[in-house]
Scaffold this active site. Sequence first.
Site, mmCIF file in Angstrom:
data_model
loop_
_atom_site.group_PDB
_atom_site.id
_atom_site.type_symbol
_atom_site.label_atom_id
_atom_site.label_comp_id
_atom_site.label_asym_id
_atom_site.label_seq_id
_atom_site.Cartn_x
_atom_site.Cartn_y
_atom_site.Cartn_z
ATOM 1 C CG ASP A 1 -62.930 23.473 -41.172
ATOM 2 O OD1 ASP A 1 -62.602 22.289 -41.164
ATOM 3 O OD2 ASP A 1 -62.928 24.178 -42.211
ATOM 4 C CD GLU B 1 -61.578 23.007 -53.663
ATOM 5 O OE1 GLU B 1 -60.856 23.206 -52.653
ATOM 6 O OE2 GLU B 1 -62.817 23.046 -53.609
ATOM 7 C CD GLU C 1 -62.093 29.364 -50.941
ATOM 8 O OE1 GLU C 1 -62.021 28.479 -50.091
ATOM 9 O OE2 GLU C 1 -61.992 29.130 -52.161
HETATM 10 N N1 SAH Z 1 -70.582 25.307 -46.660
HETATM 11 C C1 SAH Z 1 -69.755 26.141 -47.438
HETATM 12 C C2 SAH Z 1 -69.322 25.372 -48.643
HETATM 13 C C3 SAH Z 1 -67.860 25.301 -48.878
HETATM 14 S S1 SAH Z 1 -66.956 24.378 -47.719
HETATM 15 C C4 SAH Z 1 -70.517 27.425 -47.779
HETATM 16 O O1 SAH Z 1 -71.707 27.407 -47.664
HETATM 17 O O2 SAH Z 1 -69.906 28.429 -48.154
HETATM 18 C C5 SAH Z 1 -65.750 23.618 -48.621
HETATM 19 C C6 SAH Z 1 -64.678 24.472 -49.250
HETATM 20 O O3 SAH Z 1 -63.738 24.912 -48.273
HETATM 21 C C7 SAH Z 1 -63.895 23.655 -50.251
HETATM 22 O O4 SAH Z 1 -63.536 24.439 -51.358
HETATM 23 C C8 SAH Z 1 -62.674 23.152 -49.462
HETATM 24 O O5 SAH Z 1 -61.481 23.171 -50.228
HETATM 25 C C9 SAH Z 1 -62.568 24.101 -48.276
HETATM 26 N N2 SAH Z 1 -62.549 23.471 -46.933
HETATM 27 C C10 SAH Z 1 -62.507 24.181 -45.784
HETATM 28 N N3 SAH Z 1 -62.511 23.351 -44.714
HETATM 29 C C11 SAH Z 1 -62.554 22.082 -45.201
HETATM 30 C C12 SAH Z 1 -62.592 20.783 -44.573
HETATM 31 N N4 SAH Z 1 -62.578 20.635 -43.250
HETATM 32 N N5 SAH Z 1 -62.669 19.697 -45.368
HETATM 33 C C13 SAH Z 1 -62.684 19.827 -46.706
HETATM 34 N N6 SAH Z 1 -62.656 21.018 -47.342
HETATM 35 C C14 SAH Z 1 -62.587 22.140 -46.613
#
Ligand code: SAH
Length: 241
Positions: free
Chosen positions: A203, A180, A18
């Site tokens: 998403d 966060e 990010e």
């Molecule tokens: N699967 C991802 C892991 C990170 S996803 C990867 O492999 O890169 C989660 C991160 O994105 C967290 O830091 C959160 O703050 C953010 N995030 C994005 N969409 C989210 C959602 N629908 N629910 C919770 N966190 C989300």
Amino acid sequence: MLGSLKADILLQAAMRTETQLIIDREALQPIGAFDANSPAEAFTGKVGSRQVVLVTHGRDPTHQCDRIGTISAATTCAAALARFSPKLIVNIGTCGGFLARGGSICDLHLPERVAFHDQRVPIPGFREFARGELNTHPVDALRAELGALGGTCSSGGSLDATPEDRAILDTLEARCKDMEAAAIAFVARDWRVPFIAVKCVTDLVDDPEAVQDAFLRNLRSATMRLATAASALLRSDYLPV
Ligand code: SAH
């Protein structure tokens, strides 16, 4: 330099992905670990007259992935506050949005309020404590300058959402769901440092597509929008510092 480095603005992001564009665009220099007991990493540079320190949560030593989530958000924030004495904390990152509240992929938000949707304690007094609702520092002019939306950002420990989480997210009328913001706001409140969040939608929580598929597909475009927003924010006349 590290020992005496003070920040006007602390930018905090969970994931290195990010932030890489921000680090590159603002030519921030790595200063590595800043807390002996944490893998969190820091980068710094001047943007105009402002000293900026960007921290990421670092990689977990056991699982070799970015330390997303509320625990590392709080510990990283507390360590960065102690080390860099920032005048403003900005949590920057991705989030889920909500079709039901008009959300679209890549929407940018500067939420007015944060809360937790997965902390449930049905005992008087603790119920509100667990919900953890806090207002962010008022930034109406900055929000307009960035072309961002407002609303509530709710945080929790999971990327998915249980039916109970969904009901609370609806009650909160959440427009962002992340892992966060509310944790960082909690620490910032204790330290009496103004807190704002900048979130870009990767998403849609109430879309039938699996959240993780949309997240991975949209991460790059959301990251680009966040970097553009960060450049504008760091130069804005509307910041409290
Ligand atoms: N699967 C991802 C892991 C990170 S996803 C990867 O492999 O890169 C989660 C991160 O994105 C967290 O830091 C959160 O703050 C953010 N995030 C994005 N969409 C989210 C959602 N629908 N629910 C919770 N966190 C989300």
